[in-house]
Design a protein around this motif. Structure first.
Motif, PDB file in Angstrom:
ATOM      1  N   LYS A 131     -37.243  56.985 -51.029  1.00 33.79           N
ATOM      2  CA  LYS A 131     -38.486  57.212 -50.301  1.00 33.79           C
ATOM      3  C   LYS A 131     -38.567  58.691 -49.937  1.00 33.79           C
ATOM      4  CE  LYS A 131     -38.245  52.715 -48.146  1.00 33.79           C
ATOM      5  NZ  LYS A 131     -37.780  52.041 -46.956  1.00 33.79           N
ATOM      6  N   ILE A 132     -39.517  59.390 -50.548  1.00 34.08           N
ATOM      7  CA  ILE A 132     -39.668  60.821 -50.329  1.00 34.08           C
ATOM      8  C   ILE A 132     -40.840  61.046 -49.384  1.00 34.08           C
ATOM      9  CG2 ILE A 132     -39.977  63.047 -51.446  1.00 34.08           C
ATOM     10  CD1 ILE A 132     -37.629  61.919 -52.646  1.00 34.08           C
ATOM     11  N   ASP A 133     -40.659  61.909 -48.412  1.00 38.38           N
ATOM     12  CA  ASP A 133     -41.709  62.218 -47.450  1.00 38.38           C
ATOM     13  C   ASP A 133     -42.557  63.345 -48.023  1.00 38.38           C
ATOM     14  OD1 ASP A 133     -43.256  62.502 -45.213  1.00 38.38           O
ATOM     15  OD2 ASP A 133     -41.804  63.764 -44.167  1.00 38.38           O
ATOM     16  N   PHE A 134     -43.655  62.967 -48.695  1.00 37.40           N
ATOM     17  CA  PHE A 134     -44.564  63.973 -49.235  1.00 37.40           C
ATOM     18  C   PHE A 134     -45.579  64.419 -48.189  1.00 37.40           C
ATOM     19  CE2 PHE A 134     -43.310  61.762 -53.182  1.00 37.40           C
ATOM     20  CZ  PHE A 134     -42.777  62.844 -53.841  1.00 37.40           C
ATOM     21  N   ARG A 135     -45.806  63.625 -47.157  1.00 33.31           N
ATOM     22  CA  ARG A 135     -46.848  63.946 -46.187  1.00 33.31           C
ATOM     23  C   ARG A 135     -46.378  64.982 -45.181  1.00 33.31           C
ATOM     24  NH1 ARG A 135     -49.615  58.280 -44.690  1.00 33.31           N
ATOM     25  NH2 ARG A 135     -51.441  59.574 -44.466  1.00 33.31           N
ATOM     26  N   ARG A 136     -45.077  64.986 -44.901  1.00 29.59           N
ATOM     27  CA  ARG A 136     -44.478  65.936 -43.958  1.00 29.59           C
ATOM     28  C   ARG A 136     -45.197  65.908 -42.625  1.00 29.59           C
ATOM     29  NH1 ARG A 136     -41.545  69.971 -46.635  1.00 29.59           N
ATOM     30  NH2 ARG A 136     -40.939  70.657 -44.570  1.00 29.59           N
ATOM     31  N   ASN A 137     -45.419  64.704 -42.074  1.00 31.58           N
ATOM     32  CA  ASN A 137     -46.197  64.563 -40.863  1.00 31.58           C
ATOM     33  C   ASN A 137     -45.334  64.489 -39.606  1.00 31.58           C
ATOM     34  OD1 ASN A 137     -45.125  62.084 -41.352  1.00 31.58           O
ATOM     35  ND2 ASN A 137     -47.054  60.994 -41.513  1.00 31.58           N
ATOM     36  N   GLU A 138     -44.119  64.960 -39.671  1.00 32.65           N
ATOM     37  CA  GLU A 138     -43.262  65.080 -38.487  1.00 32.65           C
ATOM     38  C   GLU A 138     -43.568  66.459 -37.890  1.00 32.65           C
ATOM     39  OE1 GLU A 138     -40.231  63.163 -36.195  1.00 32.65           O
ATOM     40  OE2 GLU A 138     -41.139  62.419 -38.017  1.00 32.65           O
ATOM     41  N   LYS A 139     -44.609  66.530 -37.065  1.00 30.80           N
ATOM     42  CA  LYS A 139     -45.177  67.818 -36.658  1.00 30.80           C
ATOM     43  C   LYS A 139     -44.324  68.508 -35.602  1.00 30.80           C
ATOM     44  CE  LYS A 139     -49.036  67.467 -39.000  1.00 30.80           C
ATOM     45  NZ  LYS A 139     -48.941  67.875 -40.354  1.00 30.80           N
ATOM     46  N   ASP A 140     -44.103  69.798 -35.815  1.00 27.02           N
ATOM     47  CA  ASP A 140     -43.488  70.711 -34.848  1.00 27.02           C
ATOM     48  C   ASP A 140     -42.122  70.243 -34.365  1.00 27.02           C
ATOM     49  OD1 ASP A 140     -45.684  72.457 -34.925  1.00 27.02           O
ATOM     50  OD2 ASP A 140     -46.787  71.156 -33.553  1.00 27.02           O
ATOM     51  N   ILE A 141     -41.420  69.451 -35.186  1.00 22.11           N
ATOM     52  CA  ILE A 141     -40.054  69.050 -34.866  1.00 22.11           C
ATOM     53  C   ILE A 141     -39.165  69.633 -35.958  1.00 22.11           C
ATOM     54  CG2 ILE A 141     -38.475  67.129 -34.539  1.00 22.11           C
ATOM     55  CD1 ILE A 141     -40.840  65.453 -33.646  1.00 22.11           C
TER      56      ILE A 141
ATOM     57  N   SER B 114     -42.501  71.509 -39.979  1.00 21.12           N
ATOM     58  CA  SER B 114     -43.856  71.423 -40.496  1.00 21.12           C
ATOM     59  C   SER B 114     -44.816  71.372 -39.320  1.00 21.12           C
ATOM     60  CB  SER B 114     -44.038  70.186 -41.382  1.00 21.12           C
ATOM     61  OG  SER B 114     -43.757  69.022 -40.654  1.00 21.12           O
ATOM     62  N   GLY B 115     -45.967  72.024 -39.472  1.00 19.68           N
ATOM     63  CA  GLY B 115     -46.963  72.072 -38.416  1.00 19.68           C
ATOM     64  C   GLY B 115     -47.991  73.138 -38.731  1.00 19.68           C
ATOM     65  N   THR B 116     -48.852  73.417 -37.773  1.00 18.53           N
ATOM     66  CA  THR B 116     -49.915  74.395 -38.011  1.00 18.53           C
ATOM     67  C   THR B 116     -49.498  75.806 -37.633  1.00 18.53           C
ATOM     68  OG1 THR B 116     -50.807  73.897 -35.828  1.00 18.53           O
ATOM     69  CG2 THR B 116     -51.731  72.703 -37.691  1.00 18.53           C
ATOM     70  N   GLU B 117     -48.610  75.948 -36.660  1.00 17.34           N
ATOM     71  CA  GLU B 117     -48.262  77.277 -36.153  1.00 17.34           C
ATOM     72  C   GLU B 117     -46.859  77.698 -36.583  1.00 17.34           C
ATOM     73  OE1 GLU B 117     -50.375  79.161 -34.318  1.00 17.34           O
ATOM     74  OE2 GLU B 117     -51.897  77.604 -34.530  1.00 17.34           O
ATOM     75  N   VAL B 118     -46.348  77.141 -37.666  1.00 15.36           N
ATOM     76  CA  VAL B 118     -44.972  77.460 -38.061  1.00 15.36           C
ATOM     77  C   VAL B 118     -44.988  78.675 -38.977  1.00 15.36           C
ATOM     78  CG1 VAL B 118     -44.267  75.079 -37.810  1.00 15.36           C
ATOM     79  CG2 VAL B 118     -44.999  75.888 -40.023  1.00 15.36           C
ATOM     80  N   PRO B 119     -43.905  79.434 -39.027  1.00 21.17           N
ATOM     81  CA  PRO B 119     -43.879  80.605 -39.918  1.00 21.17           C
ATOM     82  C   PRO B 119     -43.846  80.182 -41.379  1.00 21.17           C
ATOM     83  CG  PRO B 119     -41.750  80.278 -38.879  1.00 21.17           C
ATOM     84  CD  PRO B 119     -42.696  79.347 -38.202  1.00 21.17           C
ATOM     85  N   ILE B 120     -44.363  81.051 -42.224  1.00 21.88           N
ATOM     86  CA  ILE B 120     -44.384  80.778 -43.661  1.00 21.88           C
ATOM     87  C   ILE B 120     -43.035  81.193 -44.224  1.00 21.88           C
ATOM     88  CG2 ILE B 120     -45.487  81.326 -45.844  1.00 21.88           C
ATOM     89  CD1 ILE B 120     -48.053  81.800 -44.320  1.00 21.88           C
ATOM     90  N   SER B 121     -42.188  80.225 -44.459  1.00 25.36           N
ATOM     91  CA  SER B 121     -40.873  80.507 -45.011  1.00 25.36           C
ATOM     92  C   SER B 121     -40.432  79.318 -45.840  1.00 25.36           C
ATOM     93  CB  SER B 121     -39.860  80.811 -43.898  1.00 25.36           C
ATOM     94  OG  SER B 121     -39.631  79.659 -43.135  1.00 25.36           O
ATOM     95  N   MET B 122     -39.242  79.434 -46.407  1.00 20.55           N
ATOM     96  CA  MET B 122     -38.740  78.463 -47.359  1.00 20.55           C
ATOM     97  C   MET B 122     -38.596  77.078 -46.735  1.00 20.55           C
ATOM     98  SD  MET B 122     -37.455  77.853 -50.372  1.00 20.55           S
ATOM     99  CE  MET B 122     -37.104  79.451 -51.005  1.00 20.55           C
ATOM    100  N   GLY B 123     -39.303  76.098 -47.303  1.00 21.83           N
ATOM    101  CA  GLY B 123     -39.165  74.727 -46.856  1.00 21.83           C
ATOM    102  C   GLY B 123     -40.129  74.302 -45.781  1.00 21.83           C
ATOM    103  N   ASN B 124     -40.790  75.244 -45.116  1.00 20.67           N
ATOM    104  CA  ASN B 124     -41.739  74.863 -44.078  1.00 20.67           C
ATOM    105  C   ASN B 124     -43.035  74.375 -44.702  1.00 20.67           C
ATOM    106  OD1 ASN B 124     -39.875  75.649 -42.279  1.00 20.67           O
ATOM    107  ND2 ASN B 124     -40.942  77.449 -41.539  1.00 20.67           N
ATOM    108  N   ALA B 125     -43.740  73.471 -44.016  1.00 17.57           N
ATOM    109  CA  ALA B 125     -44.972  72.888 -44.530  1.00 17.57           C
ATOM    110  C   ALA B 125     -46.097  73.158 -43.538  1.00 17.57           C
ATOM    111  CB  ALA B 125     -44.810  71.390 -44.744  1.00 17.57           C
ATOM    112  N   LEU B 126     -47.213  73.693 -44.052  1.00 23.84           N
ATOM    113  CA  LEU B 126     -48.381  73.991 -43.241  1.00 23.84           C
ATOM    114  C   LEU B 126     -49.583  73.325 -43.875  1.00 23.84           C
ATOM    115  CD1 LEU B 126     -46.495  76.762 -43.191  1.00 23.84           C
ATOM    116  CD2 LEU B 126     -48.410  77.621 -41.895  1.00 23.84           C
ATOM    117  N   PRO B 127     -50.610  73.015 -43.077  1.00 21.73           N
ATOM    118  CA  PRO B 127     -51.860  72.570 -43.693  1.00 21.73           C
ATOM    119  C   PRO B 127     -52.529  73.728 -44.414  1.00 21.73           C
ATOM    120  CG  PRO B 127     -52.113  72.767 -41.328  1.00 21.73           C
ATOM    121  CD  PRO B 127     -50.665  72.945 -41.617  1.00 21.73           C
ATOM    122  N   LEU B 128     -53.381  73.414 -45.375  1.00 25.73           N
ATOM    123  CA  LEU B 128     -53.994  74.473 -46.175  1.00 25.73           C
ATOM    124  C   LEU B 128     -54.864  75.395 -45.347  1.00 25.73           C
ATOM    125  CD1 LEU B 128     -54.963  72.745 -49.521  1.00 25.73           C
ATOM    126  CD2 LEU B 128     -53.305  74.528 -49.143  1.00 25.73           C
ATOM    127  N   SER B 129     -55.414  74.885 -44.253  1.00 23.84           N
ATOM    128  CA  SER B 129     -56.258  75.741 -43.413  1.00 23.84           C
ATOM    129  C   SER B 129     -55.460  76.810 -42.693  1.00 23.84           C
ATOM    130  CB  SER B 129     -56.999  74.880 -42.389  1.00 23.84           C
ATOM    131  OG  SER B 129     -56.074  74.194 -41.576  1.00 23.84           O
TER     132      SER B 129
END
Length: 139
Positions: A68-78, A122-137
């Motif tokens: 089971k792979i987490d493609f949604r990455r919806n564990e926000k800001d943790i 993963s989240g909206t205010e996370v830095p852009i770096s290896m492995g982090n996930a951000l929304p497209l906006s």
């Protein structure tokens, strides 16, 4: 063994022609967590619903259970930590097991260059770096 981009690549000693240029990544494991895999092995290789071979020369192969792979990455800001890098028989990419700060464990696709012990978030205010996930906006 050589250290290439922080991963230990072990080169085989040449004992047969097939091991002449062989190498293996020593960080990659193949012992999955049981609560993150599912499915059972059914022999469907070239067989119809009655189990009769209808397409020849298919079959054999190793038993493959689905991860089971987490493609949604919806564990926000943790923030989560990469614990293992594992082989996945259903895709030609490695997967890695993430332990999140709230105790949850999930598989994600392995970001190339990420090593064991790295933290991802993963989240909206996370830095852009290896492995982090951000929304497209937010990219």
């Amino acid at each position: 063994s050589k250290i290439l981009n922080n991963t230990a690549i072990h080169l085989y000693k040449t004992s047969t022609p097939s091991t002449r240029n062989g190498a293996v990544n020593s960080q990659v494991k193949s012992n999955p967590r049981n609560n993150l895999i599912y499915g059972q092995h059914r022999c469907s290789k070239g067989r119809n619903a009655r189990g009769i071979i209808t397409a020849r020369h298919r079959g054999g192969g190793h038993k493959r259970l689905y991860r089971k792979i987490d493609f949604r990455r919806n564990e926000k800001d943790i923030s989560g930590r990469i614990v293992t890098i594992e082989y996945d028989p259903n895709r030609n990419a490695y997967i890695c097991l993430i332990h999140y700060g709230d105790g949850e464990k999930r598989y994600i696709l392995h970001p190339r260059g990420a090593i064991i012990g790295d933290t991802i978030v993963s989240g909206t205010e996370v830095p852009i770096s290896m492995g982090n996930a951000l929304p497209l906006s937010a990219v």
